[in-house]
Scaffold this motif. Structure first.
Motif, PDB file in Angstrom:
ATOM      1  N   PRO A  16      61.087  14.296  35.893  1.00  0.00           N
ATOM      2  CA  PRO A  16      61.360  15.030  37.134  1.00  0.00           C
ATOM      3  C   PRO A  16      60.304  14.718  38.189  1.00  0.00           C
ATOM      4  O   PRO A  16      59.127  14.531  37.881  1.00  0.00           O
ATOM      5  CB  PRO A  16      61.277  16.493  36.697  1.00  0.00           C
ATOM      6  N   THR A  17      60.731  14.660  39.451  1.00  0.00           N
ATOM      7  CA  THR A  17      59.808  14.386  40.550  1.00  0.00           C
ATOM      8  C   THR A  17      59.279  15.653  41.195  1.00  0.00           C
ATOM      9  O   THR A  17      58.340  15.588  41.981  1.00  0.00           O
ATOM     10  CB  THR A  17      60.518  13.570  41.648  1.00  0.00           C
ATOM     11  N   PHE A  32      62.913   6.496  51.207  1.00  0.00           N
ATOM     12  CA  PHE A  32      61.497   6.820  51.276  1.00  0.00           C
ATOM     13  C   PHE A  32      60.794   6.375  50.004  1.00  0.00           C
ATOM     14  O   PHE A  32      61.411   6.085  48.997  1.00  0.00           O
ATOM     15  CB  PHE A  32      61.275   8.320  51.529  1.00  0.00           C
ATOM     16  N   PHE A  33      59.488   6.352  50.097  1.00  0.00           N
ATOM     17  CA  PHE A  33      58.607   5.958  49.003  1.00  0.00           C
ATOM     18  C   PHE A  33      57.841   7.198  48.565  1.00  0.00           C
ATOM     19  O   PHE A  33      57.424   7.999  49.394  1.00  0.00           O
ATOM     20  CB  PHE A  33      57.642   4.881  49.515  1.00  0.00           C
ATOM     21  N   SER A  34      57.638   7.363  47.269  1.00  0.00           N
ATOM     22  CA  SER A  34      56.889   8.516  46.789  1.00  0.00           C
ATOM     23  C   SER A  34      56.162   8.163  45.493  1.00  0.00           C
ATOM     24  O   SER A  34      56.363   7.092  44.933  1.00  0.00           O
ATOM     25  CB  SER A  34      57.840   9.692  46.550  1.00  0.00           C
ATOM     26  N   ARG A  35      55.361   9.085  45.043  1.00  0.00           N
ATOM     27  CA  ARG A  35      54.653   8.964  43.766  1.00  0.00           C
ATOM     28  C   ARG A  35      54.883  10.229  42.966  1.00  0.00           C
ATOM     29  O   ARG A  35      54.969  11.311  43.518  1.00  0.00           O
ATOM     30  CB  ARG A  35      53.152   8.785  43.972  1.00  0.00           C
ATOM     31  N   THR A  36      54.972  10.067  41.664  1.00  0.00           N
ATOM     32  CA  THR A  36      55.175  11.201  40.763  1.00  0.00           C
ATOM     33  C   THR A  36      54.258  11.057  39.568  1.00  0.00           C
ATOM     34  O   THR A  36      54.143   9.971  39.002  1.00  0.00           O
ATOM     35  CB  THR A  36      56.652  11.253  40.295  1.00  0.00           C
ATOM     36  N   ARG A  37      53.646  12.154  39.189  1.00  0.00           N
ATOM     37  CA  ARG A  37      52.805  12.173  37.983  1.00  0.00           C
ATOM     38  C   ARG A  37      53.714  12.343  36.779  1.00  0.00           C
ATOM     39  O   ARG A  37      54.524  13.276  36.716  1.00  0.00           O
ATOM     40  CB  ARG A  37      51.815  13.336  38.068  1.00  0.00           C
ATOM     41  N   ALA A  43      50.560   8.987  33.771  1.00  0.00           N
ATOM     42  CA  ALA A  43      50.190   8.058  34.845  1.00  0.00           C
ATOM     43  C   ALA A  43      50.953   8.449  36.111  1.00  0.00           C
ATOM     44  O   ALA A  43      51.940   9.172  36.060  1.00  0.00           O
ATOM     45  CB  ALA A  43      50.556   6.627  34.448  1.00  0.00           C
ATOM     46  N   ASP A  44      50.465   7.972  37.258  1.00  0.00           N
ATOM     47  CA  ASP A  44      51.186   8.158  38.514  1.00  0.00           C
ATOM     48  C   ASP A  44      52.124   6.980  38.694  1.00  0.00           C
ATOM     49  O   ASP A  44      51.697   5.821  38.571  1.00  0.00           O
ATOM     50  CB  ASP A  44      50.216   8.219  39.699  1.00  0.00           C
ATOM     51  N   HIS A  45      53.401   7.272  38.966  1.00  0.00           N
ATOM     52  CA  HIS A  45      54.392   6.219  39.165  1.00  0.00           C
ATOM     53  C   HIS A  45      54.868   6.218  40.615  1.00  0.00           C
ATOM     54  O   HIS A  45      55.231   7.272  41.150  1.00  0.00           O
ATOM     55  CB  HIS A  45      55.608   6.421  38.255  1.00  0.00           C
ATOM     56  N   ALA A  46      54.855   5.050  41.239  1.00  0.00           N
ATOM     57  CA  ALA A  46      55.384   4.882  42.587  1.00  0.00           C
ATOM     58  C   ALA A  46      56.867   4.542  42.462  1.00  0.00           C
ATOM     59  O   ALA A  46      57.273   3.823  41.553  1.00  0.00           O
ATOM     60  CB  ALA A  46      54.648   3.754  43.299  1.00  0.00           C
ATOM     61  N   TRP A  47      57.671   5.102  43.384  1.00  0.00           N
ATOM     62  CA  TRP A  47      59.120   4.840  43.341  1.00  0.00           C
ATOM     63  C   TRP A  47      59.718   4.948  44.734  1.00  0.00           C
ATOM     64  O   TRP A  47      59.174   5.586  45.612  1.00  0.00           O
ATOM     65  CB  TRP A  47      59.820   5.784  42.377  1.00  0.00           C
ATOM     66  N   PHE A  48      60.849   4.253  44.918  1.00  0.00           N
ATOM     67  CA  PHE A  48      61.632   4.328  46.144  1.00  0.00           C
ATOM     68  C   PHE A  48      62.870   5.170  45.875  1.00  0.00           C
ATOM     69  O   PHE A  48      63.394   5.176  44.756  1.00  0.00           O
ATOM     70  CB  PHE A  48      62.063   2.931  46.611  1.00  0.00           C
TER      71      PHE A  48
END
Length: 70
Positions: A16-17, A32-37, A43-48
């Protein structure tokens, strides 16, 4: 309403984000671009946004005396 989900690149599990929305609103949103733990690999994951989806809970519907999932 549902939770925006992304795939953990380390484990392949859906995570879940923290963003709640419905499928139509998310589909119409700007890219948009975001990051989620990640609670799994920590780890922190970057996603579009195009990589994500909305997981909406199924709604229980009563039809002719029987419960079914919609």
């Amino acid at each position: 309403m549902g939770m925006v989900m992304v795939k953990c690149p380390q484990t392949g599990h859906a995570i879940p984000t923290g963003i709640e929305t419905d499928r139509e609103s998310f589909r119409r949103s700007v890219v948009f671009f975001s990051r989620t733990r990640c609670p799994i690999c920590r780890a922190d994951h970057a996603w579009f946004a195009p990589e994500a989806w909305v997981d909406e809970p199924r709604i229980r519907v009563r039809r002719r005396g029987a419960d079914t999932l919609a």
